[in-house]
Design a protein around this motif. Sequence first.
Motif, PDB file in Angstrom:
ATOM      1  N   PRO A  43     -21.211 -14.911 -26.983  1.00  0.00           N
ATOM      2  CA  PRO A  43     -21.625 -16.348 -26.291  1.00  0.00           C
ATOM      3  C   PRO A  43     -20.418 -16.127 -25.189  1.00  0.00           C
ATOM      4  O   PRO A  43     -19.801 -15.469 -25.020  1.00  0.00           O
ATOM      5  CB  PRO A  43     -20.968 -17.099 -27.653  1.00  0.00           C
ATOM      6  N   SER A  44     -20.965 -17.208 -24.093  1.00  0.00           N
ATOM      7  CA  SER A  44     -20.143 -17.295 -22.748  1.00  0.00           C
ATOM      8  C   SER A  44     -20.285 -16.176 -22.009  1.00  0.00           C
ATOM      9  O   SER A  44     -19.383 -16.001 -21.324  1.00  0.00           O
ATOM     10  CB  SER A  44     -18.815 -17.704 -23.065  1.00  0.00           C
ATOM     11  N   SER A  45     -21.365 -15.312 -22.040  1.00  0.00           N
ATOM     12  CA  SER A  45     -21.606 -14.357 -21.294  1.00  0.00           C
ATOM     13  C   SER A  45     -22.074 -14.640 -20.148  1.00  0.00           C
ATOM     14  O   SER A  45     -23.120 -15.611 -19.949  1.00  0.00           O
ATOM     15  CB  SER A  45     -22.443 -13.205 -21.967  1.00  0.00           C
ATOM     16  N   GLU A  46     -22.198 -13.887 -18.961  1.00  0.00           N
ATOM     17  CA  GLU A  46     -22.606 -14.119 -17.798  1.00  0.00           C
ATOM     18  C   GLU A  46     -24.266 -13.684 -17.612  1.00  0.00           C
ATOM     19  O   GLU A  46     -24.329 -12.980 -18.843  1.00  0.00           O
ATOM     20  CB  GLU A  46     -21.941 -13.731 -16.564  1.00  0.00           C
ATOM     21  N   LYS A  47     -24.929 -13.980 -16.681  1.00  0.00           N
ATOM     22  CA  LYS A  47     -26.366 -13.579 -16.641  1.00  0.00           C
ATOM     23  C   LYS A  47     -26.457 -12.095 -16.705  1.00  0.00           C
ATOM     24  O   LYS A  47     -27.589 -11.546 -17.055  1.00  0.00           O
ATOM     25  CB  LYS A  47     -27.152 -14.306 -15.545  1.00  0.00           C
ATOM     26  N   GLY A  48     -25.532 -11.239 -16.091  1.00  0.00           N
ATOM     27  CA  GLY A  48     -25.617  -9.927 -15.882  1.00  0.00           C
ATOM     28  C   GLY A  48     -26.585  -9.436 -14.904  1.00  0.00           C
ATOM     29  O   GLY A  48     -26.439  -9.843 -13.582  1.00  0.00           O
ATOM     30  N   LEU A  49     -27.736  -8.781 -15.190  1.00  0.00           N
ATOM     31  CA  LEU A  49     -28.642  -8.433 -14.114  1.00  0.00           C
ATOM     32  C   LEU A  49     -29.293  -9.503 -13.148  1.00  0.00           C
ATOM     33  O   LEU A  49     -29.578 -10.602 -13.636  1.00  0.00           O
ATOM     34  CB  LEU A  49     -29.710  -7.437 -14.617  1.00  0.00           C
ATOM     35  N   ALA A  50     -29.442  -9.290 -11.989  1.00  0.00           N
ATOM     36  CA  ALA A  50     -30.053 -10.413 -11.045  1.00  0.00           C
ATOM     37  C   ALA A  50     -31.338 -10.191 -11.188  1.00  0.00           C
ATOM     38  O   ALA A  50     -31.936  -9.358 -11.631  1.00  0.00           O
ATOM     39  CB  ALA A  50     -29.507  -9.946  -9.609  1.00  0.00           C
ATOM     40  N   ALA A  51     -31.904 -11.163 -10.428  1.00  0.00           N
ATOM     41  CA  ALA A  51     -33.420 -11.252 -10.438  1.00  0.00           C
ATOM     42  C   ALA A  51     -34.118  -9.971  -9.976  1.00  0.00           C
ATOM     43  O   ALA A  51     -33.485  -9.447  -8.621  1.00  0.00           O
ATOM     44  CB  ALA A  51     -34.055 -12.426  -9.534  1.00  0.00           C
ATOM     45  N   HIS A  52     -35.092  -9.501 -10.450  1.00  0.00           N
ATOM     46  CA  HIS A  52     -35.979  -8.315 -10.256  1.00  0.00           C
ATOM     47  C   HIS A  52     -37.202  -8.444 -10.728  1.00  0.00           C
ATOM     48  O   HIS A  52     -37.654  -9.189 -11.225  1.00  0.00           O
ATOM     49  CB  HIS A  52     -35.010  -6.978 -10.541  1.00  0.00           C
ATOM     50  N   PHE A  53     -38.124  -7.396 -10.012  1.00  0.00           N
ATOM     51  CA  PHE A  53     -39.383  -7.304 -10.554  1.00  0.00           C
ATOM     52  C   PHE A  53     -39.929  -5.686 -10.687  1.00  0.00           C
ATOM     53  O   PHE A  53     -39.328  -4.944 -10.206  1.00  0.00           O
ATOM     54  CB  PHE A  53     -40.472  -8.034  -9.477  1.00  0.00           C
ATOM     55  N   HIS A  54     -40.955  -5.708 -11.620  1.00  0.00           N
ATOM     56  CA  HIS A  54     -41.507  -4.430 -11.791  1.00  0.00           C
ATOM     57  C   HIS A  54     -42.997  -4.271 -11.438  1.00  0.00           C
ATOM     58  O   HIS A  54     -43.815  -5.415 -11.600  1.00  0.00           O
ATOM     59  CB  HIS A  54     -41.595  -4.242 -13.219  1.00  0.00           C
ATOM     60  N   PRO A  55     -43.256  -3.452 -10.238  1.00  0.00           N
ATOM     61  CA  PRO A  55     -44.681  -3.486  -9.520  1.00  0.00           C
ATOM     62  C   PRO A  55     -45.670  -2.753 -10.486  1.00  0.00           C
ATOM     63  O   PRO A  55     -46.993  -3.129 -10.701  1.00  0.00           O
ATOM     64  CB  PRO A  55     -44.541  -2.612  -8.517  1.00  0.00           C
ATOM     65  N   HIS A  56     -45.229  -2.170 -11.560  1.00  0.00           N
ATOM     66  CA  HIS A  56     -46.173  -1.246 -12.244  1.00  0.00           C
ATOM     67  C   HIS A  56     -46.371  -1.562 -13.818  1.00  0.00           C
ATOM     68  O   HIS A  56     -47.213  -1.133 -14.381  1.00  0.00           O
ATOM     69  CB  HIS A  56     -45.771   0.357 -12.195  1.00  0.00           C
ATOM     70  N   PHE A  57     -45.690  -2.458 -14.279  1.00  0.00           N
ATOM     71  CA  PHE A  57     -45.689  -2.812 -15.723  1.00  0.00           C
ATOM     72  C   PHE A  57     -45.291  -4.353 -15.945  1.00  0.00           C
ATOM     73  O   PHE A  57     -44.227  -4.721 -15.278  1.00  0.00           O
ATOM     74  CB  PHE A  57     -45.153  -1.842 -16.436  1.00  0.00           C
ATOM     75  N   ALA A  58     -45.585  -4.919 -17.053  1.00  0.00           N
ATOM     76  CA  ALA A  58     -45.014  -6.172 -17.790  1.00  0.00           C
ATOM     77  C   ALA A  58     -43.848  -5.731 -18.610  1.00  0.00           C
ATOM     78  O   ALA A  58     -43.808  -4.605 -19.140  1.00  0.00           O
ATOM     79  CB  ALA A  58     -46.089  -6.866 -18.181  1.00  0.00           C
ATOM     80  N   GLU A  59     -43.158  -6.383 -18.877  1.00  0.00           N
ATOM     81  CA  GLU A  59     -41.912  -6.591 -19.911  1.00  0.00           C
ATOM     82  C   GLU A  59     -42.258  -7.347 -21.003  1.00  0.00           C
ATOM     83  O   GLU A  59     -42.797  -8.695 -20.680  1.00  0.00           O
ATOM     84  CB  GLU A  59     -40.560  -6.603 -19.442  1.00  0.00           C
ATOM     85  N   ARG A  60     -41.847  -7.395 -22.043  1.00  0.00           N
ATOM     86  CA  ARG A  60     -42.011  -8.230 -23.355  1.00  0.00           C
ATOM     87  C   ARG A  60     -40.429  -8.595 -23.789  1.00  0.00           C
ATOM     88  O   ARG A  60     -39.765  -7.510 -24.131  1.00  0.00           O
ATOM     89  CB  ARG A  60     -42.964  -7.765 -24.344  1.00  0.00           C
ATOM     90  N   ALA A  61     -40.150  -9.553 -24.012  1.00  0.00           N
ATOM     91  CA  ALA A  61     -38.832  -9.892 -24.878  1.00  0.00           C
ATOM     92  C   ALA A  61     -39.155 -10.938 -26.129  1.00  0.00           C
ATOM     93  O   ALA A  61     -39.732 -11.809 -26.028  1.00  0.00           O
ATOM     94  CB  ALA A  61     -37.673 -10.722 -23.866  1.00  0.00           C
TER      95      ALA A  61
END
Length: 202
Positions: free
Chosen positions: A39-57
């Motif tokens: 809890p109370s963690s920061e966002k971490g990685l900034a906004a980014h994108f992947h040109p060659h694949f999708a991700e699933r969370a």
Amino acid sequence: MATAGQTFENPVTGERMVFNKTAHETDGTLLDIEFFVKPSSEKGLAAHFHPHFAERAEIIAGSAHYKLGQTELPAEAGDEILLPKDIPHIHPWNIGSDVLHWRKITQLDKPDSHMLLASAAFFESLYALAQQGKVEKNGLPKNPLQTIVLLQALQPSAYVAGLPIWIQRPLFGVLAAIGQALGYKSSYTAVSTSSTPDRLSR
């Protein structure tokens, strides 16, 4: 290089990750990582994108927000999130009072071990630098040139949002060369722990 079953801990953010499957075990088709975020963690990685694949969370436990394009969205345990290719996004971050347990899955249409290994190495390198005390409280390197070196090594798997690829590639190439000349590496080996996922969520 991380392999299936290894667990890593970030002593700065308190986050932990478990590699379920990597390119080594899937013939270059799948990368499956679970994260445990305090809890109370920061966002971490900034906004980014992947040109060659999708991700699933997949949100396994806890409450999260994530960002898709310009929209910030909520997610709860049991939710599955699709992060389409070419769309800027920010991975889920913890907005609740309990540990956020989520899973990130990258499934490629065609085998590409290099792309998946680069992605795995990026995450392991962030944890390795944290173990060396070289990251900020958001988990990113203190030195901008070190960040650029890591990001440049990810290309063409991922790019930072907000800067066209045709600018980003040569710019990051030049800056990464300077960073490497100063001793910053494109990958680091983190110390793994013997913790199991069940222990991590307690």
